[in-house]
Design a protein around this motif. Sequence first.
Motif, PDB file in Angstrom:
ATOM      1  N   GLY A  45      40.540  12.873  12.024  1.00 24.20           N
ATOM      2  CA  GLY A  45      41.478  13.973  11.856  1.00 24.20           C
ATOM      3  C   GLY A  45      42.666  13.800  12.787  1.00 24.20           C
ATOM      4  N   ASN A  46      43.738  14.528  12.476  1.00 30.08           N
ATOM      5  CA  ASN A  46      44.938  14.468  13.299  1.00 30.08           C
ATOM      6  C   ASN A  46      45.498  15.869  13.464  1.00 30.08           C
ATOM      7  OD1 ASN A  46      48.025  14.144  13.741  1.00 30.08           O
ATOM      8  ND2 ASN A  46      47.215  12.119  14.164  1.00 30.08           N
ATOM      9  N   SER A  47      45.963  16.168  14.656  1.00 32.53           N
ATOM     10  CA  SER A  47      46.433  17.529  14.931  1.00 32.53           C
ATOM     11  C   SER A  47      47.832  17.805  14.401  1.00 32.53           C
ATOM     12  CB  SER A  47      46.395  17.792  16.443  1.00 32.53           C
ATOM     13  OG  SER A  47      47.236  16.885  17.126  1.00 32.53           O
ATOM     14  N   VAL A  48      48.433  16.838  13.702  1.00 33.65           N
ATOM     15  CA  VAL A  48      49.750  17.103  13.132  1.00 33.65           C
ATOM     16  C   VAL A  48      49.686  18.237  12.120  1.00 33.65           C
ATOM     17  CG1 VAL A  48      49.579  15.439  11.228  1.00 33.65           C
ATOM     18  CG2 VAL A  48      51.818  15.972  12.217  1.00 33.65           C
ATOM     19  N   ASN A  49      48.511  18.453  11.524  1.00 31.76           N
ATOM     20  CA  ASN A  49      48.309  19.542  10.572  1.00 31.76           C
ATOM     21  C   ASN A  49      47.435  20.638  11.170  1.00 31.76           C
ATOM     22  OD1 ASN A  49      49.759  18.264   8.415  1.00 31.76           O
ATOM     23  ND2 ASN A  49      47.969  16.953   8.046  1.00 31.76           N
ATOM     24  N   ILE A  50      47.583  20.871  12.459  1.00 27.88           N
ATOM     25  CA  ILE A  50      46.765  21.861  13.144  1.00 27.88           C
ATOM     26  C   ILE A  50      47.016  23.259  12.562  1.00 27.88           C
ATOM     27  CG2 ILE A  50      48.462  22.331  14.971  1.00 27.88           C
ATOM     28  CD1 ILE A  50      46.072  22.430  16.930  1.00 27.88           C
ATOM     29  N   SER A  51      45.963  24.063  12.520  1.00 28.84           N
ATOM     30  CA  SER A  51      46.083  25.419  11.964  1.00 28.84           C
ATOM     31  C   SER A  51      45.342  26.391  12.852  1.00 28.84           C
ATOM     32  CB  SER A  51      45.523  25.448  10.528  1.00 28.84           C
ATOM     33  OG  SER A  51      44.156  25.063  10.519  1.00 28.84           O
ATOM     34  N   ASN A  52      45.554  27.666  12.603  1.00 27.17           N
ATOM     35  CA  ASN A  52      44.899  28.697  13.401  1.00 27.17           C
ATOM     36  C   ASN A  52      43.444  28.891  12.945  1.00 27.17           C
ATOM     37  OD1 ASN A  52      47.196  29.263  14.924  1.00 27.17           O
ATOM     38  ND2 ASN A  52      47.996  30.623  13.335  1.00 27.17           N
ATOM     39  N   TRP A  56      49.249  23.004  22.687  1.00 26.77           N
ATOM     40  CA  TRP A  56      48.494  22.982  21.427  1.00 26.77           C
ATOM     41  C   TRP A  56      49.234  22.206  20.343  1.00 26.77           C
ATOM     42  CZ3 TRP A  56      50.382  24.837  16.828  1.00 26.77           C
ATOM     43  CH2 TRP A  56      51.506  25.688  16.886  1.00 26.77           C
ATOM     44  N   GLN A  57      50.557  22.067  20.458  1.00 33.81           N
ATOM     45  CA  GLN A  57      51.335  21.397  19.412  1.00 33.81           C
ATOM     46  C   GLN A  57      51.224  19.874  19.460  1.00 33.81           C
ATOM     47  OE1 GLN A  57      52.569  23.488  21.783  1.00 33.81           O
ATOM     48  NE2 GLN A  57      54.296  24.715  21.013  1.00 33.81           N
ATOM     49  N   THR A  58      50.680  19.301  20.531  1.00 33.25           N
ATOM     50  CA  THR A  58      50.691  17.851  20.715  1.00 33.25           C
ATOM     51  C   THR A  58      49.946  17.145  19.578  1.00 33.25           C
ATOM     52  OG1 THR A  58      50.720  18.170  23.110  1.00 33.25           O
ATOM     53  CG2 THR A  58      50.121  15.987  22.309  1.00 33.25           C
ATOM     54  N   GLU A  59      50.536  16.056  19.112  1.00 38.44           N
ATOM     55  CA  GLU A  59      49.917  15.265  18.037  1.00 38.44           C
ATOM     56  C   GLU A  59      48.898  14.322  18.633  1.00 38.44           C
ATOM     57  OE1 GLU A  59      49.259  11.621  15.976  1.00 38.44           O
ATOM     58  OE2 GLU A  59      50.968  11.684  17.365  1.00 38.44           O
ATOM     59  N   ASN A  60      47.629  14.468  18.224  1.00 39.00           N
ATOM     60  CA  ASN A  60      46.533  13.635  18.717  1.00 39.00           C
ATOM     61  C   ASN A  60      45.671  13.167  17.553  1.00 39.00           C
ATOM     62  OD1 ASN A  60      46.858  13.899  21.678  1.00 39.00           O
ATOM     63  ND2 ASN A  60      46.391  16.056  21.326  1.00 39.00           N
ATOM     64  N   ASP A  61      45.074  11.990  17.725  1.00 37.34           N
ATOM     65  CA  ASP A  61      44.088  11.476  16.776  1.00 37.34           C
ATOM     66  C   ASP A  61      42.683  11.823  17.260  1.00 37.34           C
ATOM     67  OD1 ASP A  61      45.793  10.235  14.908  1.00 37.34           O
ATOM     68  OD2 ASP A  61      46.015   8.486  16.206  1.00 37.34           O
ATOM     69  N   TYR A  62      41.803  12.144  16.309  1.00 35.43           N
ATOM     70  CA  TYR A  62      40.411  12.434  16.640  1.00 35.43           C
ATOM     71  C   TYR A  62      39.496  11.640  15.720  1.00 35.43           C
ATOM     72  CZ  TYR A  62      42.060  16.405  19.407  1.00 35.43           C
ATOM     73  OH  TYR A  62      42.690  17.187  20.350  1.00 35.43           O
ATOM     74  N   LYS A  63      38.396  11.165  16.294  1.00 35.57           N
ATOM     75  CA  LYS A  63      37.341  10.511  15.532  1.00 35.57           C
ATOM     76  C   LYS A  63      36.016  11.186  15.870  1.00 35.57           C
ATOM     77  CE  LYS A  63      39.338   5.856  15.089  1.00 35.57           C
ATOM     78  NZ  LYS A  63      40.633   6.070  15.746  1.00 35.57           N
TER      79      LYS A  63
END
Length: 417
Positions: free
Chosen positions: A410-417, A382-389
């Motif tokens: 969006g980018n998962s670098v700022n992923i939250s619960n 879940w921690q992996t940094e990915n780009d989303y469009k």
Amino acid sequence: MFKTFTTLLVIACSCGGYAQVEQEVNPPGYIKSISFQGQTRESQLPILQLGQQLNLEFDALNGDEDDYYYKIEHFDYDWTRSQLMQTEYLNGIDNQRIRDYENSFNTYQIYSHYKLRLPNEQTRGLKVSGNYMIKIYNDFDQLIFSRKFMVQENLASVGVSIKRSRDVRKVETMQSVDIVINSGNMQFNNPAQTVKTVIIQNNNLNTAIRDVPPQYTIGNELIYKYTHETLFEGGNEYFYFENKDIRGANSAIQFIELHELYSNYLFTNVPRFNQPYTYNPDINGNYLVTAIDTEKPYIEADYAWMHFSLLMKELPANQSVHVYGNFNNYAISKFTKMTFNPNQGIYQVPIILKQGFYNFKYVIVDNRTGAISESAIGGSYWQTENDYKVLVYYRDLGARYDRIIGIGEGNSVNISN
């Protein structure tokens, strides 16, 4: 009369069955380094605003200075041909020769570098938004390769946020994409039927999630907060190498040999599916052509045989291992298939690539179904940094084609619960 009606019904059904979903055609082995980007040149998957410039570049390694021609076609949301005539979506003409090309300079590998800019004198622009495909043909009108791109109108705002999975069974491995679409001044008619979305991870259309309907409608906003429908595997950070100095080994290259071309042997990688997650900066599967001491890397960068190797037990005969990345548009082919070396206990494959910085990963392919498992070797975290469009399509009642009215990132670098 009944017989006539039945005959017409059969004909109508048969015609409907010919609506064929268009697939991209991968290039032959002598076409390399296809770079397909929008005006900002930030992505290998061009998603541009109506009126922006499109750039296509590629190399032909046969040294014949062949002539190539391009055609542009418009498609609906599901990649079937739209009902529009060419004059309705294209300002000008296509089927024109690509005139801008240069031969390589001071390289072991001889190649011709082709450039296409849209709009140009013949093809003056695109009139409508939606899905497009550009097709490259040779002198004999044979299709060499094709690439998809999208044009959007920026009429709706699209908010994208990345969350951990709401399903506790997948909370350690999956990432969920939440979407809020604000129509602004537009009025959505029957949005459950007329609004469609495509969610893309790391510019890879192979793993895109499509046709998820809005979950809630609040005023002029469409809300998507699903538990399962918008889940992606987090995957792992990509491996990388850089050989901008083709004669010098760096942190990813073990040693170098020179025969007819340079051969760069990468350090042998190991599977990471059972290891703790470790952050490693990457460019999410993309690549960049670059070479030291050059003014024009697009014609002065050389080609080298990159030797990939993976330490892993031999798989059953119905499975194969491939090198995977945007360097070839995430295509699975005979050029990316690795062979098992029983003497060393490794999978290995040489791939000829232009100098630069490359991201890649290893995937397992089911040879019977073609299914790709990206996490079987690399793992999923879940921690992996990915780009989303997120692309938003809209076809109003009575309309003849699917428009793209907005895009969110969006980018998962700022992923939250």
